[in-house]
Design a protein around this motif. Structure first.
Motif, PDB file in Angstrom:
ATOM      1  N   UNK A   8       0.863  -1.182   0.000  1.00 15.85           N
ATOM      2  CA  UNK A   8       0.000   0.000   0.000  1.00 15.85           C
ATOM      3  C   UNK A   8       0.900   1.232   0.000  1.00 15.85           C
ATOM      4  N   UNK A   9       0.661   2.162  -0.926  1.00 19.47           N
ATOM      5  CA  UNK A   9       1.500   3.366  -0.948  1.00 19.47           C
ATOM      6  C   UNK A   9       1.258   4.234   0.274  1.00 19.47           C
ATOM      7  N   UNK A  94      11.874   5.208   0.517  1.00 23.84           N
ATOM      8  CA  UNK A  94      11.751   5.707  -0.861  1.00 23.84           C
ATOM      9  C   UNK A  94      10.376   6.299  -1.190  1.00 23.84           C
ATOM     10  N   UNK A  95       9.311   5.810  -0.556  1.00 21.35           N
ATOM     11  CA  UNK A  95       7.977   6.335  -0.834  1.00 21.35           C
ATOM     12  C   UNK A  95       7.823   7.698  -0.142  1.00 21.35           C
ATOM     13  N   UNK A 120       9.409   0.997  -6.697  1.00 24.42           N
ATOM     14  CA  UNK A 120       7.968   1.224  -6.752  1.00 24.42           C
ATOM     15  C   UNK A 120       7.189   0.177  -7.543  1.00 24.42           C
ATOM     16  N   UNK A 121       7.861  -0.765  -8.194  1.00 24.85           N
ATOM     17  CA  UNK A 121       7.124  -1.811  -8.917  1.00 24.85           C
ATOM     18  C   UNK A 121       6.270  -2.657  -7.973  1.00 24.85           C
ATOM     19  N   UNK A 122       6.678  -2.828  -6.729  1.00 24.38           N
ATOM     20  CA  UNK A 122       5.851  -3.577  -5.774  1.00 24.38           C
ATOM     21  C   UNK A 122       4.641  -2.772  -5.309  1.00 24.38           C
ATOM     22  N   UNK A 127       3.500   0.301 -13.337  1.00 22.13           N
ATOM     23  CA  UNK A 127       3.316   1.751 -13.499  1.00 22.13           C
ATOM     24  C   UNK A 127       4.021   2.242 -14.764  1.00 22.13           C
ATOM     25  N   UNK A 128       3.457   3.282 -15.389  1.00 19.17           N
ATOM     26  CA  UNK A 128       4.101   3.881 -16.558  1.00 19.17           C
ATOM     27  C   UNK A 128       4.914   5.140 -16.240  1.00 19.17           C
ATOM     28  N   UNK A 129       5.177   5.389 -14.954  1.00 18.22           N
ATOM     29  CA  UNK A 129       5.908   6.599 -14.565  1.00 18.22           C
ATOM     30  C   UNK A 129       7.368   6.511 -15.029  1.00 18.22           C
TER      31      UNK A 129
END
Length: 174
Positions: A8-9, A94-95, A120-122, A127-129
């Motif tokens: 969860x972000x 990192x988040x 951030x892949x997890x 994601x397309x960022x």
């Protein structure tokens, strides 16, 4: 990813929810990139890079939530006017709030690899960022990307991601 684990972000600070999920037009973007925050660690490299970028917005603070911070409404206005928001790591992790805040308001986050990996892949699967190895690469993204196309892809992915996350959490709780 393990079936019994849901990442969860961090999310965003109170006041940043975009209830309508509508975002400003590509034509209304007056800043190529923005950064709002405290200069520390690799953020100094980021700030130096942005200060060399035409039409960037940089607002330095003394600490998190300090009196010189912009209000959520002021930050939202910056995100609405910015194409990209480079998102350096938070104080320890990192988040950071910056990723979700910029996604909420139609500003494309640029994220950096940590220890050579897209951390951030997890959290944000598929994601397309844009992802960089160093903040010095931002100019390449600003010069090469078809911004409107990328922004549309990122916004569509984000809306789908939010719905998927809600469903995954609901499924875990049931």
């Amino acid at each position: 990813e393990r079936e019994n684990v849901t990442f969860i972000p961090l999310g965003f600070k109170s006041g940043f929810l975009n209830r309508s999920k509508e975002i400003s037009s590509c034509d209304s973007k007056t800043f190529n990139a923005c950064f709002i925050g405290h200069p520390k660690s690799d953020r100094n490299e980021l700030i130096e890079t942005l200060e060399r970028v035409d039409s960037s917005f940089v607002h330095k603070t003394n600490s998190w939530n300090c009196p010189t911070s912009l209000t959520p409404d002021q930050c939202i206005e910056v995100y609405k006017k910015s194409k990209y928001a480079p998102c350096p790591m938070g104080w320890i992790h990192p988040d950071s709030f910056r990723i979700s805040e910029s996604l909420e308001w139609g500003c494309v986050p640029i994220i950096k690899k940590y220890n050579g990996k897209d951390y951030f892949q997890n959290i944000f699967p598929d994601h397309p960022m844009p992802v960089v190895d160093s903040w010095g690469e931002i100019s390449n993204i600003l010069d090469s990307e078809d911004y409107c196309s990328l922004r549309g892809k990122v916004h569509k992915w984000y809306l789908r991601y939010i719905e998927d996350l809600k469903q995954r959490i609901k499924n875990k709780l049931e």
